[in-house]
Design a protein around this motif. Structure first.
Motif, PDB file in Angstrom:
ATOM      1  N   VAL A   1      -4.155  -0.882   2.225  1.00 17.98           N
ATOM      2  CA  VAL A   1      -4.747  -0.795   3.566  1.00 17.98           C
ATOM      3  C   VAL A   1      -4.629   0.627   4.107  1.00 17.98           C
ATOM      4  N   LEU A   2      -3.458   1.226   3.933  1.00 20.97           N
ATOM      5  CA  LEU A   2      -3.259   2.599   4.406  1.00 20.97           C
ATOM      6  C   LEU A   2      -4.140   3.586   3.647  1.00 20.97           C
ATOM      7  N   GLU A   3      -4.331   3.363   2.362  1.00 18.78           N
ATOM      8  CA  GLU A   3      -5.208   4.252   1.592  1.00 18.78           C
ATOM      9  C   GLU A   3      -6.650   4.171   2.081  1.00 18.78           C
ATOM     10  N   ASP A   4      -7.108   2.963   2.400  1.00 28.53           N
ATOM     11  CA  ASP A   4      -8.462   2.819   2.943  1.00 28.53           C
ATOM     12  C   ASP A   4      -8.584   3.516   4.287  1.00 28.53           C
ATOM     13  N   ARG A   5      -7.585   3.371   5.126  1.00 33.62           N
ATOM     14  CA  ARG A   5      -7.610   4.051   6.429  1.00 33.62           C
ATOM     15  C   ARG A   5      -7.594   5.563   6.254  1.00 33.62           C
ATOM     16  N   PHE A   6      -6.796   6.027   5.322  1.00 32.52           N
ATOM     17  CA  PHE A   6      -6.727   7.465   5.085  1.00 32.52           C
ATOM     18  C   PHE A   6      -8.062   8.000   4.569  1.00 32.52           C
ATOM     19  N   GLU A   7      -8.703   7.214   3.700  1.00 30.87           N
ATOM     20  CA  GLU A   7     -10.001   7.637   3.170  1.00 30.87           C
ATOM     21  C   GLU A   7     -11.040   7.719   4.280  1.00 30.87           C
TER      22      GLU A   7
END
Length: 271
Positions: A225-231
């Motif tokens: 989830v955090l990786e998607d938000r960061f992207e």
């Protein structure tokens, strides 16, 4: 704007749920180790080598669960009525955990095979299919790292995950369909091959790996989830920075133009 990486550094992916899962998992690991190394007796045929059954079968089962869950989540993403990013994240998280347990399965299997078969590795049907299962899901994880539109990438990965998961039942039934060195089912049969403390410890090891799998899955899903938000936020931040740079250039150019306009009449009247 606080970046996702800073938020991850401040909060992490843990909460009360993961702490409870972690504590229960540690207790179960300690109980399994105590039963497996102290209480459970050695086998009449395999001797002390039998203690690997408290690690190897449960790791293989967790590997199957990870890849199977990846396939189910991928099917849910491919179905238009249930398509959601959460299924794609669940597929990615479960696949990574499945790879970890698959590697553990191959390592413990080799340790078991050296004294039992006399070799660290042989191209047995079960061993070869497990190695192939690891290879195809490593390819799946590599495919997830490719660029492009996130939705199109998720669809491609979902199709690949479903195809790769077809190897799971083939790998599991390898000892039934082919003549292999690997032994067949130990407890999923009419007359289990082990009894007493050995059977109890092995069953507890499956529960232990189940809690460990759940603990890892919760953490890995939250990282996804955090990786998607960061992207997403990283892209928005980059656009904002470029626009800010463009705004600075525009202001400077306007100031230069206005200054030149104000100076030109004065200089024009001078001889």
């Amino acid at each position: 704007m606080v970046t996702v990486r800073r938020a991850l550094a401040y909060r992490g992916t843990g909460d009360r749920t993961t702490r409870i899962l972690g504590v229960v998992t540690l207790v179960l690991i300690a109980v399994t180790a105590w039963l497996g190394l102290v209480i459970s007796p050695p086998d009449k045929v395999q001797g002390q080598l039998v203690r690997l059954i408290y690690v190897h079968p449960a790791a293989a089962s967790a590997c199957y669960v990870g890849f199977g869950l990846c396939a189910l989540a991928s099917l849910a993403y491919l179905w238009p009525r249930t398509r959601s990013r959460r299924w794609d994240r669940l597929a990615a998280a479960s696949a990574e955990i499945g790879v970890i347990f698959c590697i553990l399965t191959l390592i413990t299997g080799s340790i078991w095979g050296r004294p039992a078969w006399g070799v660290w590795w042989t191209w047995d049907a079960r061993l070869t299919l497990t190695a192939l299962l690891l290879a195809v899901f490593l390819g799946y994880l590599a495919l997830r790292r490719t660029g492009g539109d996130p939705d199109a990438r998720a669809k491609r990965c979902a199709v690949v995950a479903v195809v790769c998961a077809l190897l799971v039942p083939v790998d599991h039934e390898a000892t039934t369909w082919w003549q292999t060195l690997h032994q067949g089912d130990t407890i999923i049969r009419a007359n289990p091959l082990i009894h007493g403390w050995q059977l109890l410890t092995m069953l507890i090891s499956f529960v232990t790996y189940g809690f460990l799998f759940a603990w890892l899955l919760v953490h890995r899903y939250r990282v996804e989830v955090l990786e998607d938000r960061f992207e997403e936020e990283g892209y928005d931040t980059a656009i904002a920075e470029r626009r800010a740079e463009g705004g600075v250039v525009t202001i400077d150019a306007g100031a230069i133009v206005s200054e030149s306009v104000s100076v030109t009449p004065q200089t024009a009247g001078q001889p």
